[in-house]
Design a protein around this motif. Structure first.
Motif, mmCIF file in Angstrom:
data_model
loop_
_atom_site.group_PDB
_atom_site.id
_atom_site.type_symbol
_atom_site.label_atom_id
_atom_site.label_comp_id
_atom_site.label_asym_id
_atom_site.label_seq_id
_atom_site.Cartn_x
_atom_site.Cartn_y
_atom_site.Cartn_z
ATOM 1 N N TYR A 166 -0.633 -18.701 52.875
ATOM 2 C CA TYR A 166 -0.018 -17.455 51.978
ATOM 3 C C TYR A 166 -0.684 -16.132 52.373
ATOM 4 N N GLU A 167 -1.420 -16.152 53.570
ATOM 5 C CA GLU A 167 -2.241 -14.957 53.973
ATOM 6 C C GLU A 167 -1.207 -13.531 54.041
ATOM 7 N N ASP A 168 -0.155 -13.842 54.538
ATOM 8 C CA ASP A 168 0.701 -12.693 54.527
ATOM 9 C C ASP A 168 1.475 -12.133 53.150
ATOM 10 N N LEU B 199 -0.435 -12.536 49.897
ATOM 11 C CA LEU B 199 -1.547 -12.375 48.967
ATOM 12 C C LEU B 199 -1.759 -11.036 49.042
ATOM 13 N N ASP C 153 -8.772 -22.968 50.548
ATOM 14 C CA ASP C 153 -8.626 -22.601 51.812
ATOM 15 C C ASP C 153 -7.594 -22.598 52.474
ATOM 16 N N LYS D 204 -7.911 -11.582 47.165
ATOM 17 C CA LYS D 204 -8.511 -12.905 47.319
ATOM 18 C C LYS D 204 -8.072 -13.933 46.146
ATOM 19 N N ARG E 186 -5.005 -20.178 50.924
ATOM 20 C CA ARG E 186 -5.067 -18.653 51.591
ATOM 21 C C ARG E 186 -4.628 -18.503 52.814
ATOM 22 N N LEU E 187 -4.773 -19.649 53.765
ATOM 23 C CA LEU E 187 -4.339 -19.397 54.909
ATOM 24 C C LEU E 187 -2.637 -19.459 54.851
#
Length: 273
Positions: free
Chosen positions: A237-239, A241, A231, A244, A234-235
């Motif tokens: 590299y959110e911008d 990705l 998680d 998922k 994911r946070l």
């Protein structure tokens, strides 16, 4: 007047060169010239002795400075042309008499050292040199050069995660094209030890071609710890990705870092009955 003549002498086996000795004999009644002529042979012997000692000193200095370049089984004297250091040295492996190395020989020699370090990095320089029939100084220099040029990043142990109650995980990420901001973000997370802060051991981070852009391999004590780290990725590299990330856990490793699992036979345990 003076009467002169030229005498040509051959050198002894200890001095494989030709020397021209010009002796002047003086047909004179003076005691001075008779003494001078009588002294010449002794002067010649003294000069030969001095030359001999200078050669020994020169050879000793070369040997002390470059001990690994000598193979005494083929050491012999050759021509003394052009006043050069007159040694024919059988140089083993890739080291040439001039000290310069061709790219081909360097590659072959490095592969020899590198192959042994990959096989067992705990081997000492002495052991590697013995296996190669080489010298410790040469192997040590090659090893140090490989490390200085970052051909070898470092040395580590290949661990069976299951033996220490850990699980091996792989994360596959599909991201936007590489940018300066993304590169800095990834490098900063790694260099600042973010995985360690999440209580995971980062094993591999690979930027690859194909369907996915990044492969991250890590180990964690349990699924909960692995989920937290997943998680955090994911946070972070959110911008960047595109979808998922995919995470999988490894059931059994047959080969890791070039090392075959000594318990590879356990693969049979996964055969359904």
């Amino acid at each position: 007047m003076f009467q002169s003549f030229l005498t040509l002498t051959k050198a002894s086996e200890s001095f494989p060169f030709c020397a021209e000795l010009v002796l002047f004999t003086f047909n004179a009644d003076t005691k001075f010239f008779k003494g001078f002529v009588k002294f010449l042979p002794y002067a010649f012997i003294v000069l030969i002795r001095i030359y001999h000692y200078l050669f020994v000193v020169q050879f000793s200095l070369v040997f002390l400075l470059f001990p690994a370049h000598f193979n005494f089984t083929s050491l012999r004297f050759i021509s003394w042309d052009k006043y050069r250091v007159l040694l024919n040295i059988n140089v083993t492996d890739d080291v040439k008499m001039s000290g310069k190395e061709s790219k081909r020989n360097v590659k072959l020699y490095r592969d020899d050292v590198l192959e042994r370090l990959i096989e067992n990095p705990t081997k000492s320089v002495r052991e590697i040199a013995k296996e190669m029939g080489s010298y410790r100084q040469k192997v040590w220099r090659r090893k140090r050069k490989l490390e200085e040029e970052n051909v070898i990043w470092g040395y580590t142990a290949v661990v069976d995660e299951s033996k220490i109650n850990h699980v091996l995980y792989i994360v596959l990420l599909k991201m936007k094209p590489m940018s300066k901001e993304l590169a800095e973000l990834i490098m900063n997370r790694i260099t600042k030890g973010e995985p360690h802060k999440q209580n995971v051991r980062l094993i591999n981070v690979l930027y690859v071609n194909g369907e996915y852009d990044w492969i991250i391999m890590f180990s964690a004590q349990n699924h909960a710890t692995a989920r937290k780290y997943y998680d955090s990725l994911r946070l972070a590299y959110e911008d960047y990705l595109l979808e998922k990330p995919v995470i999988v856990d490894v059931n059994f490793a047959l080969v890791r870092e070039g090392k075959t699992n000594p318990e590879i036979g356990k693969l049979y345990e996964f055969v359904p009955t």
